[in-house]
Scaffold this motif. Structure first.
Motif, PDB file in Angstrom:
ATOM      1  N   GLN A  72      -5.224  10.621  -7.335  1.00 11.13           N
ATOM      2  CA  GLN A  72      -5.899   9.831  -6.299  1.00 11.13           C
ATOM      3  C   GLN A  72      -6.212  10.699  -5.087  1.00 11.13           C
ATOM      4  OE1 GLN A  72      -2.680   6.979  -6.052  1.00 11.13           O
ATOM      5  NE2 GLN A  72      -4.023   5.363  -6.819  1.00 11.13           N
ATOM      6  N   ARG A  73      -5.239  11.531  -4.670  1.00 10.51           N
ATOM      7  CA  ARG A  73      -5.472  12.408  -3.516  1.00 10.51           C
ATOM      8  C   ARG A  73      -6.574  13.415  -3.807  1.00 10.51           C
ATOM      9  NH1 ARG A  73      -0.095  12.871  -3.953  1.00 10.51           N
ATOM     10  NH2 ARG A  73      -0.133  15.144  -4.183  1.00 10.51           N
ATOM     11  N   GLU A  74      -6.562  13.959  -5.016  1.00 12.23           N
ATOM     12  CA  GLU A  74      -7.588  14.940  -5.384  1.00 12.23           C
ATOM     13  C   GLU A  74      -8.976  14.317  -5.313  1.00 12.23           C
ATOM     14  OE1 GLU A  74      -8.614  18.156  -8.905  1.00 12.23           O
ATOM     15  OE2 GLU A  74      -7.003  16.702  -9.225  1.00 12.23           O
ATOM     16  N   LYS A  75      -9.144  13.128  -5.882  1.00 13.28           N
ATOM     17  CA  LYS A  75     -10.442  12.435  -5.827  1.00 13.28           C
ATOM     18  C   LYS A  75     -10.811  12.093  -4.389  1.00 13.28           C
ATOM     19  CE  LYS A  75     -13.033   8.471  -7.648  1.00 13.28           C
ATOM     20  NZ  LYS A  75     -14.164   8.869  -6.893  1.00 13.28           N
ATOM     21  N   ALA A  87      -3.913   6.292   4.572  1.00 12.92           N
ATOM     22  CA  ALA A  87      -4.166   6.464   6.011  1.00 12.92           C
ATOM     23  C   ALA A  87      -3.846   7.889   6.467  1.00 12.92           C
ATOM     24  CB  ALA A  87      -3.339   5.457   6.813  1.00 12.92           C
ATOM     25  N   MET A  88      -2.787   8.454   5.936  1.00 11.89           N
ATOM     26  CA  MET A  88      -2.428   9.824   6.297  1.00 11.89           C
ATOM     27  C   MET A  88      -3.471  10.817   5.781  1.00 11.89           C
ATOM     28  SD  MET A  88       1.623   9.421   5.483  1.00 11.89           S
ATOM     29  CE  MET A  88       2.226  11.011   6.001  1.00 11.89           C
ATOM     30  N   CYS A  89      -3.957  10.594   4.568  1.00 11.99           N
ATOM     31  CA  CYS A  89      -4.998  11.455   4.008  1.00 11.99           C
ATOM     32  C   CYS A  89      -6.281  11.344   4.837  1.00 11.99           C
ATOM     33  CB  CYS A  89      -5.261  11.098   2.552  1.00 11.99           C
ATOM     34  SG  CYS A  89      -3.890  11.493   1.438  1.00 11.99           S
ATOM     35  N   ASN A  90      -6.617  10.128   5.230  1.00 16.60           N
ATOM     36  CA  ASN A  90      -7.793   9.924   6.061  1.00 16.60           C
ATOM     37  C   ASN A  90      -7.630  10.595   7.424  1.00 16.60           C
ATOM     38  OD1 ASN A  90     -10.434   8.627   6.219  1.00 16.60           O
ATOM     39  ND2 ASN A  90      -9.495   7.511   7.918  1.00 16.60           N
ATOM     40  N   ALA A  91      -6.430  10.546   7.977  1.00 17.29           N
ATOM     41  CA  ALA A  91      -6.170  11.194   9.266  1.00 17.29           C
ATOM     42  C   ALA A  91      -6.353  12.705   9.156  1.00 17.29           C
ATOM     43  CB  ALA A  91      -4.763  10.853   9.754  1.00 17.29           C
ATOM     44  N   PHE A  92      -6.000  13.293   8.018  1.00 19.20           N
ATOM     45  CA  PHE A  92      -6.246  14.720   7.809  1.00 19.20           C
ATOM     46  C   PHE A  92      -7.742  15.004   7.894  1.00 19.20           C
ATOM     47  CE2 PHE A  92      -7.633  18.230   5.245  1.00 19.20           C
ATOM     48  CZ  PHE A  92      -6.830  19.270   5.690  1.00 19.20           C
ATOM     49  N   VAL A 139      -4.571  23.296  -2.953  1.00 17.66           N
ATOM     50  CA  VAL A 139      -3.541  23.505  -1.930  1.00 17.66           C
ATOM     51  C   VAL A 139      -3.360  22.237  -1.105  1.00 17.66           C
ATOM     52  CG1 VAL A 139      -3.003  24.775   0.193  1.00 17.66           C
ATOM     53  CG2 VAL A 139      -3.859  26.003  -1.812  1.00 17.66           C
ATOM     54  N   LEU A 140      -4.472  21.636  -0.711  1.00 13.98           N
ATOM     55  CA  LEU A 140      -4.423  20.412   0.081  1.00 13.98           C
ATOM     56  C   LEU A 140      -3.713  19.294  -0.681  1.00 13.98           C
ATOM     57  CD1 LEU A 140      -5.185  18.778   2.563  1.00 13.98           C
ATOM     58  CD2 LEU A 140      -7.471  18.503   1.595  1.00 13.98           C
ATOM     59  N   VAL A 141      -4.049  19.118  -1.936  1.00 16.91           N
ATOM     60  CA  VAL A 141      -3.428  18.071  -2.750  1.00 16.91           C
ATOM     61  C   VAL A 141      -1.929  18.339  -2.899  1.00 16.91           C
ATOM     62  CG1 VAL A 141      -3.340  17.083  -5.080  1.00 16.91           C
ATOM     63  CG2 VAL A 141      -5.545  17.423  -3.956  1.00 16.91           C
ATOM     64  N   ASP A 142      -1.548  19.587  -3.129  1.00 15.99           N
ATOM     65  CA  ASP A 142      -0.124  19.924  -3.286  1.00 15.99           C
ATOM     66  C   ASP A 142       0.667  19.716  -2.003  1.00 15.99           C
ATOM     67  OD1 ASP A 142      -0.442  20.532  -5.954  1.00 15.99           O
ATOM     68  OD2 ASP A 142      -0.654  22.697  -5.612  1.00 15.99           O
ATOM     69  N   LYS A 143       0.041  19.940  -0.856  1.00 17.04           N
ATOM     70  CA  LYS A 143       0.752  19.835   0.426  1.00 17.04           C
ATOM     71  C   LYS A 143       0.789  18.413   0.975  1.00 17.04           C
ATOM     72  CE  LYS A 143       0.248  24.537   1.909  1.00 17.04           C
ATOM     73  NZ  LYS A 143       0.973  25.163   2.992  1.00 17.04           N
ATOM     74  N   THR A 144       0.127  17.491   0.303  1.00 16.35           N
ATOM     75  CA  THR A 144       0.063  16.120   0.820  1.00 16.35           C
ATOM     76  C   THR A 144       0.791  15.133  -0.085  1.00 16.35           C
ATOM     77  OG1 THR A 144      -2.106  15.845  -0.227  1.00 16.35           O
ATOM     78  CG2 THR A 144      -2.077  16.509   2.102  1.00 16.35           C
ATOM     79  N   ASP A 145       1.758  15.628  -0.833  1.00 15.65           N
ATOM     80  CA  ASP A 145       2.569  14.758  -1.674  1.00 15.65           C
ATOM     81  C   ASP A 145       3.248  13.710  -0.788  1.00 15.65           C
ATOM     82  OD1 ASP A 145       3.594  13.949  -4.135  1.00 15.65           O
ATOM     83  OD2 ASP A 145       5.433  15.088  -3.851  1.00 15.65           O
ATOM     84  N   ILE A 174       0.881  -1.163   0.000  1.00 20.17           N
ATOM     85  CA  ILE A 174       0.000   0.000   0.000  1.00 20.17           C
ATOM     86  C   ILE A 174       0.917   1.210   0.000  1.00 20.17           C
ATOM     87  CG2 ILE A 174      -1.816   1.238   1.207  1.00 20.17           C
ATOM     88  CD1 ILE A 174      -2.463  -1.555   2.525  1.00 20.17           C
ATOM     89  N   ASP A 175       1.017   1.841  -1.139  1.00 18.36           N
ATOM     90  CA  ASP A 175       1.991   2.903  -1.320  1.00 18.36           C
ATOM     91  C   ASP A 175       1.331   4.263  -1.101  1.00 18.36           C
ATOM     92  OD1 ASP A 175       4.481   3.929  -1.831  1.00 18.36           O
ATOM     93  OD2 ASP A 175       4.573   3.249  -3.908  1.00 18.36           O
TER      94      ASP A 175
END
Length: 186
Positions: free
Chosen positions: A93-96, A125-130, A114-120, A86-87
């Motif tokens: 993918q982050r944008e969707k 799991a990290m995106c979900n935690a946000f 901005v959110l998508v750019d800052k979460t490279d 799980i990479d």
């Protein structure tokens, strides 16, 4: 210990069919060269090999440290039939993900960008935690505050999360590994 893992599988067999989830597999199945006398590892290998009469159980295991897993588990077909990494999520993918998960929020101009750019290099799991942190932010603000997300709120949540995130992780090392085994389905 050895009896605990066997008893867990016997209980699962009794109530089965079922799914057994072994989270952080590395904590109890370290490489035998690094650890002496791991009875839990031996019991688990016997169960996955079908030595016991345990049937109809799908075992799912996870780890963030595959290099610590005993090679007889991680590299041997028949014990864990499917091994997947799980990479981190790519930009589309982050944008969707964020558009879907934040659909109940009013988004300020370019807030998603901005959110998508800052979460490279963030994992799912990290995106979900946000998103969970953002939900807590609005809960703390109260019911009378509109769920409006702008660049400042994105920056505030990311800065807050960074205070509680382990530093020094290398690019591309944020993912984990999942294993899947079916016991008794020969």
């Amino acid at each position: 210990n050895k009896m605990s893992i066997k008893l867990l599988y016997e209980l699962a067999d009794f109530i089965g069919p079922c799914v057994m989830l072994l989270e952080d597999l590395d904590l109890f199945t370290e490489d035998r060269d690094a650890q002496q006398g791991n009875m839990t590892l031996g019991a688990l290998m016997n169960i996955l090999d079908g030595v016991n009469s345990i049937l109809n159980i799908v075992t799912v295991a996870t780890t963030n440290r595959i290099e610590l897993i005993e090679k007889a588990l991680s590299n041997r077909p028949g014990r864990f039939d499917v091994i997947g990494e799980i990479d981190t999520m790519e930009k589309p993918q982050r944008e969707k993900f964020f558009k879907d998960r934040l659909s109940d929020c009013e988004m300020g101009e370019n807030a998603i960008d901005v959110l998508v750019d800052k979460t490279d290099d963030w994992t799912p799991a990290m995106c979900n935690a946000f998103v969970e942190s953002l939900n807590l932010y609005f809960i703390r603000k109260g019911d009378d505050v509109p769920r409006f997300v702008d660049r400042e709120i994105v920056d505030e949540i990311i800065e807050f999360r960074n205070k509680f995130t382990l530093k020094g992780s290398k690019k591309g090392k944020g993912g984990g590994v999942g294993f899947l085994a079916e016991v008794g389905h020969k």
